[in-house]
Enzyme design. Structure first.
Site, PDB file in Angstrom:
ATOM      1  N   SER A 118       0.840  -1.199   0.000  1.00 59.43           N
ATOM      2  CA  SER A 118       0.000   0.000   0.000  1.00 59.43           C
ATOM      3  C   SER A 118       0.873   1.247   0.000  1.00 59.43           C
ATOM      4  CB  SER A 118      -0.860  -0.022   1.259  1.00 59.43           C
ATOM      5  OG  SER A 118      -1.328   1.268   1.568  1.00 59.43           O
TER       6      SER A 118
ATOM      7  N   TYR B 131      -1.510   0.536  10.157  1.00 61.47           N
ATOM      8  CA  TYR B 131      -1.760  -0.154   8.887  1.00 61.47           C
ATOM      9  C   TYR B 131      -0.516  -0.091   7.999  1.00 61.47           C
ATOM     10  CZ  TYR B 131      -3.812  -1.005   4.272  1.00 61.47           C
ATOM     11  OH  TYR B 131      -4.074  -1.485   3.021  1.00 61.47           O
TER      12      TYR B 131
ATOM     13  N   GLU C 236       0.527   3.434   1.884  1.00 63.07           N
ATOM     14  CA  GLU C 236       0.707   3.778   3.302  1.00 63.07           C
ATOM     15  C   GLU C 236       2.088   3.394   3.821  1.00 63.07           C
ATOM     16  OE1 GLU C 236      -1.387   5.093   5.960  1.00 63.07           O
ATOM     17  OE2 GLU C 236      -2.403   6.024   4.267  1.00 63.07           O
TER      18      GLU C 236
HETATM   19  P1  GDP Z   1      -7.001   5.567   3.098  1.00 57.89           P
HETATM   20  O1  GDP Z   1      -6.226   6.595   2.346  1.00 57.89           O
HETATM   21  O2  GDP Z   1      -6.632   4.175   2.741  1.00 57.89           O
HETATM   22  O3  GDP Z   1      -6.992   5.812   4.565  1.00 57.89           O
HETATM   23  O4  GDP Z   1      -8.530   5.690   2.565  1.00 57.89           O
HETATM   24  P2  GDP Z   1      -9.802   6.426   3.172  1.00 57.89           P
HETATM   25  O5  GDP Z   1     -10.802   6.474   2.073  1.00 57.89           O
HETATM   26  O6  GDP Z   1     -10.262   5.782   4.446  1.00 57.89           O
HETATM   27  O7  GDP Z   1      -9.301   7.912   3.524  1.00 57.89           O
HETATM   28  C1  GDP Z   1      -8.836   8.784   2.513  1.00 57.89           C
HETATM   29  C2  GDP Z   1      -8.626  10.167   3.113  1.00 57.89           C
HETATM   30  O8  GDP Z   1      -9.900  10.735   3.434  1.00 57.89           O
HETATM   31  C3  GDP Z   1      -7.824  10.194   4.416  1.00 57.89           C
HETATM   32  O9  GDP Z   1      -6.906  11.267   4.342  1.00 57.89           O
HETATM   33  C4  GDP Z   1      -8.871  10.481   5.471  1.00 57.89           C
HETATM   34  O10 GDP Z   1      -8.341  11.190   6.609  1.00 57.89           O
HETATM   35  C5  GDP Z   1      -9.815  11.356   4.694  1.00 57.89           C
HETATM   36  N1  GDP Z   1     -11.158  11.454   5.292  1.00 57.89           N
HETATM   37  C6  GDP Z   1     -11.832  12.602   5.572  1.00 57.89           C
HETATM   38  N2  GDP Z   1     -13.015  12.324   6.118  1.00 57.89           N
HETATM   39  C7  GDP Z   1     -13.127  10.983   6.188  1.00 57.89           C
HETATM   40  C8  GDP Z   1     -14.159  10.095   6.653  1.00 57.89           C
HETATM   41  O11 GDP Z   1     -15.203  10.511   7.132  1.00 57.89           O
HETATM   42  N3  GDP Z   1     -13.904   8.747   6.532  1.00 57.89           N
HETATM   43  C9  GDP Z   1     -12.738   8.261   5.997  1.00 57.89           C
HETATM   44  N4  GDP Z   1     -12.563   6.919   5.882  1.00 57.89           N
HETATM   45  N5  GDP Z   1     -11.750   9.080   5.563  1.00 57.89           N
HETATM   46  C10 GDP Z   1     -11.941  10.415   5.656  1.00 57.89           C
END
Ligand code: GDP
Length: 320
Positions: free
Chosen positions: A127, A151, A129
């Site tokens: 990832s 993660y 990440e």
């Molecule tokens: P990730 O990049 O694998 O963590 O995928 P996510 O879709 O969970 O998050 C993408 C980005 O969206 C991250 O920077 C989160 O902090 C941001 N984000 C903002 N608001 C939200 C929310 O309500 N839910 C999630 N999951 N992410 C959010």
């Protein structure tokens, strides 16, 4: 015809991968947890032609036994805790499933390869990440591994173990996947949460969308494209690491604007509320990948643009 074993076959990527390989005539075996058996309502992946094996990826003896019994040509290790947000609440479980379990798969694949004198091809789903909050942009395969989330740390361990086993002669690939979305994305991810809520608001069934950091930027691609990159990487002559990304990042608020626009709502800002509960302790500011190696060596390129991805997701949610 290849015989493949997919862990995480009930997830977004596993489902698309199984469907792609079944359509190509491959023999597909998938690992599912008891509670993740596919539902027969037809909404998820079409896995009728796949052989499903029920076990938990953290049960090393069961997974090793299955790999020996199936004797696959290729293994795609896609199972894991896929949510960065959840990894803060469950760091140990994340480490076991998304990190340590990769060692079981790699060791079993290596032992099997030794016995039969031909390498099993293993693709580990890594990832973006693993790069944490990168100082360089865009990131290619040489970006420093410096995770900032549980993660990311778990995925970094698995990524390093791919290198360890590649050093022992195993055909082991690390696919460094940037965010990849589809109508099958669970609503724990921000994209699906946005498209689902936009559809509800458009129908008058919800009145607000509550989010965390709106300024975070992610490189969002189309999940079936990323699965295709993994197959190409598995079948390339030599194993390597591959960044899989579109090369363009957008902010969460850009995603919101595009989704609301598709749902027929222009003034999205009045429906969005920021709640600190959704803001993460640490969050990468901007992730964007350079997939030149995958493009040049694997002939891979993304097939769907950002507006097309948003449209596919919103349209699915509007029709549900
Ligand atoms: P990730 O990049 O694998 O963590 O995928 P996510 O879709 O969970 O998050 C993408 C980005 O969206 C991250 O920077 C989160 O902090 C941001 N984000 C903002 N608001 C939200 C929310 O309500 N839910 C999630 N999951 N992410 C959010």
């Amino acid at each position: 015809m290849a015989k493949v074993f997919i862990t995480g076959v009930s997830g977004q990527d596993g489902g698309y991968l199984a469907e792609q390989l079944l359509a190509a005539g491959d023999e597909v075996h998938g690992l599912v947890r008891e509670q993740d058996r596919p539902t027969p309502d037809g909404s998820g992946p079409q896995l009728d032609a796949a052989h499903l094996h029920v076990a938990d990826l953290t049960d090393g003896a069961a997974v090793t036994g299955l790999i020996n019994e199936i004797d696959p040509d290729e293994i795609y290790n896609l199972a894991g805790m896929s949510s960065v947000a959840r990894s803060w609440a469950e760091p140990v479980a994340t480490g076991l499933v998304s990190g340590l379990a990769a060692a079981t798969v790699l060791q079993a694949a290596w032992e099997l390869s030794e016995r039969r004198g031909r390498s099993v091809r293993v693709v580990q789903a890594a990832s973006a990440e693993i790069f944490g909050n990168p100082a360089v942009s865009p990131q290619d395969e040489s970006a420093p591994i410096a995770p900032v989330t549980p993660y990311g740390a778990a995925k970094a361990y698995a990524h390093h173990m791919v290198h360890v086993y590649r050093g022992r002669g195993l055909h082991a690939v690390s696919a460094i996947l940037y965010n990849h979305e589809s109508p099958r994305r669970p609503a724990t991810f921000v994209t699906r949460k946005i498209t689902r809520t936009a559809a509800l608001i458009a129908r008058g069934e919800a009145d607000e969308l509550v989010l965390g950091n709106l300024d975070a930027r992610r490189d969002w691609g189309w999940a079936p494209d990323y699965v295709d990159a993994m197959v190409r990487a598995a079948r390339a002559e030599t194993p390597d690491d591959y960044v899989v990304a579109t090369g363009v990042s957008r902010s969460v608020s850009e995603f919101v604007a595009a989704a609301f626009d598709r749902a027929g709502i222009q003034d999205w800002a009045k429906y969005v509320r920021v709640d600190p509960a959704f803001v993460r302790p640490v969050d990468a500011v901007d992730m964007v990948g350079d997939a030149s190696r995958a493009r040049n060596r694997l002939g891979w390129s993304p097939t769907k643009s950002f507006p097309e991805i948003v449209a596919a997701m919103v349209d699915t949610d509007l029709s549900n």
